[in-house]
Design an enzyme around this catalytic site. Structure first.
Site, PDB file in Angstrom:
ATOM      1  N   ASP A   1       9.257   3.268  10.681  1.00 34.86           N
ATOM      2  CA  ASP A   1       7.832   3.185  10.990  1.00 34.86           C
ATOM      3  C   ASP A   1       7.477   4.147  12.114  1.00 34.86           C
ATOM      4  OD1 ASP A   1       6.739   1.086   9.268  1.00 34.86           O
ATOM      5  OD2 ASP A   1       8.178  -0.215  10.283  1.00 34.86           O
TER       6      ASP A   1
ATOM      7  N   HIS B   1       7.460   5.743   6.953  1.00 38.84           N
ATOM      8  CA  HIS B   1       6.104   5.213   6.823  1.00 38.84           C
ATOM      9  C   HIS B   1       5.298   5.751   7.995  1.00 38.84           C
ATOM     10  CE1 HIS B   1       3.396   1.341   6.942  1.00 38.84           C
ATOM     11  NE2 HIS B   1       2.716   2.433   6.617  1.00 38.84           N
TER      12      HIS B   1
ATOM     13  N   MET C   1       2.282   6.054  10.124  1.00 35.99           N
ATOM     14  CA  MET C   1       1.005   5.484  10.535  1.00 35.99           C
ATOM     15  C   MET C   1       0.459   6.419  11.608  1.00 35.99           C
ATOM     16  SD  MET C   1       2.307   1.580  10.455  1.00 35.99           S
ATOM     17  CE  MET C   1       4.002   2.152  10.350  1.00 35.99           C
TER      18      MET C   1
ATOM     19  N   GLY D   1       0.457  -1.687  12.087  1.00 36.24           N
ATOM     20  CA  GLY D   1       0.493  -1.454  13.530  1.00 36.24           C
ATOM     21  C   GLY D   1       1.570  -2.210  14.286  1.00 36.24           C
ATOM     22  N   PHE D   2       1.911  -3.391  13.812  1.00 33.92           N
ATOM     23  CA  PHE D   2       2.886  -4.203  14.552  1.00 33.92           C
ATOM     24  C   PHE D   2       3.753  -4.994  13.583  1.00 33.92           C
ATOM     25  CE2 PHE D   2      -0.693  -3.481  17.332  1.00 33.92           C
ATOM     26  CZ  PHE D   2      -0.083  -3.097  18.527  1.00 33.92           C
TER      27      PHE D   2
ATOM     28  N   GLY E   1       6.222  -8.386  12.802  1.00 33.85           N
ATOM     29  CA  GLY E   1       6.195  -9.797  13.152  1.00 33.85           C
ATOM     30  C   GLY E   1       4.873 -10.510  12.903  1.00 33.85           C
TER      31      GLY E   1
ATOM     32  N   ASP F   1       4.683  -4.284   2.465  1.00 33.74           N
ATOM     33  CA  ASP F   1       5.150  -4.126   3.845  1.00 33.74           C
ATOM     34  C   ASP F   1       4.317  -5.022   4.754  1.00 33.74           C
ATOM     35  OD1 ASP F   1       6.088  -3.267   6.270  1.00 33.74           O
ATOM     36  OD2 ASP F   1       5.339  -1.203   6.100  1.00 33.74           O
TER      37      ASP F   1
ATOM     38  N   GLY G   1      11.182  -6.272   8.197  1.00 32.55           N
ATOM     39  CA  GLY G   1      11.640  -5.990   9.548  1.00 32.55           C
ATOM     40  C   GLY G   1      12.247  -7.219  10.193  1.00 32.55           C
TER      41      GLY G   1
HETATM   42  C1  DX5 Z   1       3.990  -2.556  10.518  1.00 22.66           C
HETATM   43  C2  DX5 Z   1       5.108  -1.837   9.815  1.00 22.66           C
HETATM   44  C3  DX5 Z   1       6.098  -2.712   9.141  1.00 22.66           C
HETATM   45  C4  DX5 Z   1       6.816  -3.673  10.038  1.00 22.66           C
HETATM   46  C5  DX5 Z   1       6.987  -4.917   9.257  1.00 22.66           C
HETATM   47  O1  DX5 Z   1       2.844  -1.776  10.573  1.00 22.66           O
HETATM   48  O2  DX5 Z   1       4.599  -0.971   8.816  1.00 22.66           O
HETATM   49  O3  DX5 Z   1       7.046  -1.917   8.426  1.00 22.66           O
HETATM   50  O4  DX5 Z   1       8.060  -3.236  10.459  1.00 22.66           O
HETATM   51  O5  DX5 Z   1       7.550  -5.872  10.083  1.00 22.66           O
HETATM   52  P1  DX5 Z   1       7.749  -7.374   9.578  1.00 22.66           P
HETATM   53  O6  DX5 Z   1       8.643  -7.328   8.396  1.00 22.66           O
HETATM   54  O7  DX5 Z   1       8.330  -8.031  10.758  1.00 22.66           O
HETATM   55  O8  DX5 Z   1       6.378  -7.883   9.222  1.00 22.66           O
HETATM   56 ZN    ZN Z   2       6.132   0.037   7.587  1.00 17.24          ZN
END
Ligand code: DX5
Ligand code: ZN
Length: 219
Positions: A35, A66, A68, A142-143, A145, A175, A197
């Site tokens: 990410d 990925h 962003m 963006g985050f 969890g 995702d 994640g």
């Molecule tokens: C968030 C990321 C994700 C993130 C997912 O914007 O694109 O890839 O790592 O994390 P979990 O699996 O913890 O939701």
């Molecule tokens: Zn991602």
């Protein structure tokens, strides 16, 4: 034979031990999800090209980058050149997504298009023949969890119908909040590629978590 791809996201790993984290899922995971956040497209800041370049030498897992970021036309091809297997950028950040897809393929990677939480998928369906992967966020990008948003699976269903009807060669990736209790619904909606994640790197045994997720996705 199953078509399922499990891509653990290193966003949930220990950033001081990225190589070890990758090593922990070599042999169980299919891809490593990386990410990249630029503090502009999303309010968070993670890692960029130098880390991807260094990490590329530290693991055999294919990278699913990925992005962003606000300016994918400028940066995305450099991730392909750094050895990423797939580079996904956001539709919301691109003025000419097809041109970027072509640049990515020319630079040697596959091309992915990502759709954030508040973006309808319909406007992008016609572009899909130019892509290898469609990433449908199941949270707001963006985050890590965050809690999974089940309503967003409607977009996965729409995309799956379109892909199957058009016989497109395209992976549909989800995702955000993908975990033991949500992955089966994602698969049922038509996803075949799963980013996780927290569910992987937050687990005591990341490799076992990947195997469990795969089994649940395959029903
Ligand atoms: C968030 C990321 C994700 C993130 C997912 O914007 O694109 O890839 O790592 O994390 P979990 O699996 O913890 O939701
Ligand atoms: Zn991602």
């Amino acid at each position: 034979m199953s078509n399922t791809v499990i891509a653990p996201s290193i966003l949930a790993a220990d950033f001081a031990r990225l190589a070890e984290s990758a090593g922990a899922v070599e042999g169980s995971a299919d891809w490593l999800h990386v990410d990249v956040m630029d503090y502009h497209f999303v309010p968070n800041l993670t890692i960029g090209l130098p880390v991807v370049q260094s990490l590329r030498k530290a693991t055999t897992l294919p990278f699913d980058c990925h992005l962003m970021i606000a300016d994918p036309a400028r940066w995305a091809p450099q991730y392909a050149e750094a050895g990423a297997y797939n580079v996904t950028f956001h539709a919301e950040a691109a003025t000419d997504p097809v041109a970027i897809a072509k640049d990515l393929r020319k630079a040697g990677s596959r091309a992915g298009l990502a759709i954030d939480r508040d973006t309808p998928v319909e406007g992008y369906l016609e572009l899909l023949p130019h892509f290898d992967l469609l990433l449908i966020m199941t949270i707001k990008a963006g985050f890590g969890g965050q809690a999974f948003i089940p309503e967003l699976l409607d977009k996965v269903r729409t995309a799956r119908r379109h892909v199957d009807a058009g016989h497109l060669e395209l992976r549909i990736e989800v995702d955000g909040g993908v975990a033991d209790d949500t992955i089966a619904a994602c698969a049922e909606a038509g996803a075949d590629t799963f980013v996780a994640g927290t569910a992987v790197f937050g687990a005591e045994d990341p490799a076992a978590a990947v195997r469990r997720l795969r089994a649940l996705a395959n029903g």
